[in-house]
Every structure is written in structure tokens, then in C-alpha cells.
Design an enzyme around this catalytic site. Structure first.
Site, PDB file in Angstrom:
ATOM      1  N   THR A  85       2.004   5.569  12.438  1.00 14.51           N
ATOM      2  CA  THR A  85       1.960   6.734  13.333  1.00 14.51           C
ATOM      3  C   THR A  85       0.987   6.443  14.477  1.00 14.51           C
ATOM      4  OG1 THR A  85       0.202   7.666  11.961  1.00 14.51           O
ATOM      5  CG2 THR A  85       2.431   8.502  11.582  1.00 14.51           C
ATOM      6  N   TYR A 136       7.198   9.239  16.717  1.00 12.99           N
ATOM      7  CA  TYR A 136       7.505   9.070  15.281  1.00 12.99           C
ATOM      8  C   TYR A 136       8.753   9.858  14.881  1.00 12.99           C
ATOM      9  CZ  TYR A 136       6.376   9.063  10.204  1.00 12.99           C
ATOM     10  OH  TYR A 136       6.394   8.923   8.838  1.00 12.99           O
ATOM     11  N   ARG A 138       0.859  -1.203   0.000  1.00 12.73           N
ATOM     12  CA  ARG A 138       0.000   0.000   0.000  1.00 12.73           C
ATOM     13  C   ARG A 138       0.883   1.236   0.000  1.00 12.73           C
ATOM     14  NH1 ARG A 138      -2.861   1.646   4.089  1.00 12.73           N
ATOM     15  NH2 ARG A 138      -2.141   0.278   5.750  1.00 12.73           N
ATOM     16  N   GLY A 167       8.632  14.156   2.441  1.00 11.15           N
ATOM     17  CA  GLY A 167       7.734  15.094   3.105  1.00 11.15           C
ATOM     18  C   GLY A 167       6.344  14.485   3.096  1.00 11.15           C
ATOM     19  N   GLY A 227       2.868  16.488  18.172  1.00 12.41           N
ATOM     20  CA  GLY A 227       2.113  15.232  18.257  1.00 12.41           C
ATOM     21  C   GLY A 227       2.889  14.018  17.799  1.00 12.41           C
TER      22      GLY A 227
END
Ligand code: CAA
Ligand code: NAP
Length: 243
Positions: A89, A150, A14, A181, A146
Site C-alpha cells: 500500500t 490500491y 510474512r 477484508g 486514501g
């Protein structure tokens, strides 16, 4: 270009991994695509692209070992090109994060690079050829709200890449990172719409990247001819500012 070399893409069914698997196949590599859970997506991908898929959790060393053995048997040879792409994530501010949210992201994004590289390195050393490309992230370079888990995992990939590149250089093995990015995959589509709008507004090119644009960078690094490029990071982020 691929000369029938055996390539494994983790999370190759994917998103970015799918585009990398397809690009490798098109270039003449023999491709195995790993995935973690989504059987429906993996089977559809396999059927559509005639690429063999293998399900295991890349955070689990013993599962990785079985997966690599399975591929070696099926393909009748050892993995020569490894793309450490699979990742997850679990975004939230640190004051809301529990240990499980931390650990799962570190294990899946960073420890997996150890697991998989450790399992292919001996044969690459013997053969005096190998290509390892680790998919990091802009957010490992900048840090993101947040994403303490990660960003830490993805920053760790840069150190891992540079250290292994030094160790492997004399054996014809190159180890590089590609640092995307924001790319239009399910991972990014999970970001709240208003936040994503603000993120896109900061991308100089003015849009999200496409998975194929990451695959293009990977293909550059895995080529036999890229033998003098190692320990590098190729950033593919639409011109986003980096400190
Ligand atoms: N920057 C600054 N402040 C922010 C913020 C941000 N990005 N996000 C939230 N805040 C502020 C809020 O305004 C709020 O402020 P007040 O308390 O003063 O009202 C406070 O932080 C708390 O907000 P939330 O309750 O919404 O925070 P939360 O802990 O629930 O989580 C979040 C917020 C879900 C992490 C959200 O910040 C977010 O989605 N951030 C973006 C994360 C991101 O970019 N993820 C990328 C995923 S794709 C990917 O990772 C691929 C890749 O490699 C590029
Ligand atoms: P994605 O669309 O969510 O796809 C993730 C892939 O990884 C899927 O094939 C998934 O398998 C697999 N996977 C997840 N956990 C796994 C596990 N434990 N074991 C085996 N496979 C697992 O993600 P993506 O956006 O393509 O991201 C690919 C990589 O690029 C990640 O490392 C990500 O951090 C990095 N990256 C992404 C962006 C971006 O903007 N999208 C930017 C920078 C870096 P299932 O289908 O079974 O779930």
C-alpha cells in the site's frame, strides 16, 4: 491433498502469504515462498518451516522469469499452483499522490499477476492442470479513502481473474480470486490507530481477520477437487457489507 504438487506463493514469507505457505506445506504441497526485501523475516520463516525462499521483485518481469527458472531447477519440475499474494500500500488522498506512488502500487499488486501468470501458464496448459489464486481485497470492491491506487489495482485483479479463467478453463486450469477484508498483519497495523478503530467497528464479526482464515479459503480453491470453480471471488471479510 497436495500430492507433492509444486506451489509458489509470492510474498509467502510474512502475513497472509506466510499462512498460505504453511497451509500448503501441511497439506503435502512442495512449497516455494517468494519475498521482496526483508531478508531477516524470510530467513527466519525458512528455518522455522523448512520452506525454500526466493528473493525477487514481482513487479519486474525479468526478475520473475529468473525466479521461476530458479524454482523449476531446484524443484525439478514446473509450478502447478500459483498464489499471487504479494502486495503493498501507499495510502494517501489522490490530491497528494505522485505518479511514483500510483505506479508502484499498480505494478506490484496488478502487473505482478500478469508477470507471474504469464510465466507459469504455458506449462500448466501443456500439463492440462493448474491452479491460480489471486489475492485481491475488499477495498477493490468498495473503494477506500486514501487508496485510489490500491483500490484500482485490486479491482483490476477481478477482471484479470475472470478473463484468464475463461481462457484457461478448457485446459484444466482454474483461476480464482480471494478477497480479504481487514486482516491482522503488518500492512493493517500501519493504519493510524484512530482510523483502524473506526474500521474495526464496521466489521460485523467485530474483529480483524487472521491470516490463517485467508489461507483456509485459498486451500479450498487449490484442491484438485475444486476443478469446477473458476472465475470466482471468495470474499473473506467478517461480513462487511458489499454493494
Ligand atoms: N474517511 C473520510 N474522511 C477522511 C478519512 C476517511 N477514511 N481519512 C481522512 N479523512 C479526512 C480527514 O478528516 C481530513 O479532513 P479535513 O481536511 O476536513 O480536516 C482530510 O480527509 C485529510 O486527512 P489527512 O490529512 O489525514 O489525509 P491524508 O491524505 O494524509 O491521508 C489516510 C489519510 C492516511 C489515507 C487515511 O485516510 C487512511 O489511513 N485511510 C485508511 C486507508 C486504509 O483503510 N488503508 C488500508 C490499509 S490495509 C489494506 O489495504 C488491506 C486491505 O486490503 C483491506
Ligand atoms: P504484508 O504483511 O505486508 O506482507 C507482504 C508480503 O509481500 C511480504 O512477504 C513482502 O516481502 C512481499 N512483497 C511486497 N512487495 C513485494 C515485491 N515487490 N516483490 C516480492 N514480494 C513482495 O502483507 P499482507 O497483509 O500479508 O498482504 C498480503 C496480500 O493480501 C497483499 O496483496 C495485500 O494487498 C492483500 N490483502 C491484505 C489485507 C490485509 O488486511 N492484510 C486485506 C486484503 C488484501 P518482504 O517481507 O520482503 O517485504
Amino acid at each position: 491433498m497436495g500430492k507433492g504438487r509444486i506451489a509458489l506463493v509470492t510474498g509467502g514469507t510474512r502475513g497472509i502469504g506466510e499462512a498460505i505457505s504453511k497451509a500448503l506445506k501441511k497439506a503435502g504441497y512442495r512449497v516455494a515462498a517468494n519475498y521482496g526485501a526483508r531478508d531477516d523475516a524470510a530467513q527466519a520463516f525458512s528455518k522455522e518451516n523448512d520452506i525454500a525462499v526466493y528473493k525477487w521483485n514481482i513487479a519486474d518481469f525479468e526478475a520473475c522469469k529468473k525466479g521461476v527458472e530458479h524454482i523449476t531447477k531446484d524443484f525439478g519440475g514446473h509450478i502447478e499452483v500459483l498464489i499471487n499474494n504479494a502486495g503493498i500500500t501507499r495510502d494517501m488522498a489522490l490530491h497528494k499522490m505522485n505518479f511514483e506512488n500510483w505506479d508502484m502500487v499498480i505494478e506490484t499488486n496488478l502487473t505482478s499477476c500478469f508477470n507471474m501468470s504469464r510465466l507459469v501458464i504455458d506449462h500448466m496448459r501443456e500439463k492440462k492442470f493448474g491452479r491460480i489464486v489471486n489475492i485481491s481485497s475488499l477495498n477493490g470492491q468498495l473503494g477506500q479513502f486514501g487508496q485510489t491506487n490500491y483500490s484500482a489495482a485490486k479491482a483490476g485483479i477481478f477482471g484479470f481473474t475472470k478473463a484468464l479463467a475463461r481462457e484457461a478453463a478448457s485446459r484444466g486450469i482454474t483461476v480464482n480470486a480471494v478477497s480479504p477484508g481487514y486482516i491482522a498483519t503488518e500492512m493493517v497495523k500501519a493504519v493510524r490507530e484512530d482510523i483502524l478503530e473506526k474500521i474495526v467497528a464496521q466489521i460485523p464479526v467485530g474483529r480483524l481477520g487472521e491470516p490463517e482464515e485467508i489461507a483456509r479459503a485459498v486451500m479450498y480453491l487449490v484442491a484438485d477437487e475444486a476443478s469446477f470453480i473458476t472465475g470466482e471471488t471468495l470474499s473473506v471479510n467478517g461480513g462487511q457489507y458489499m454493494e
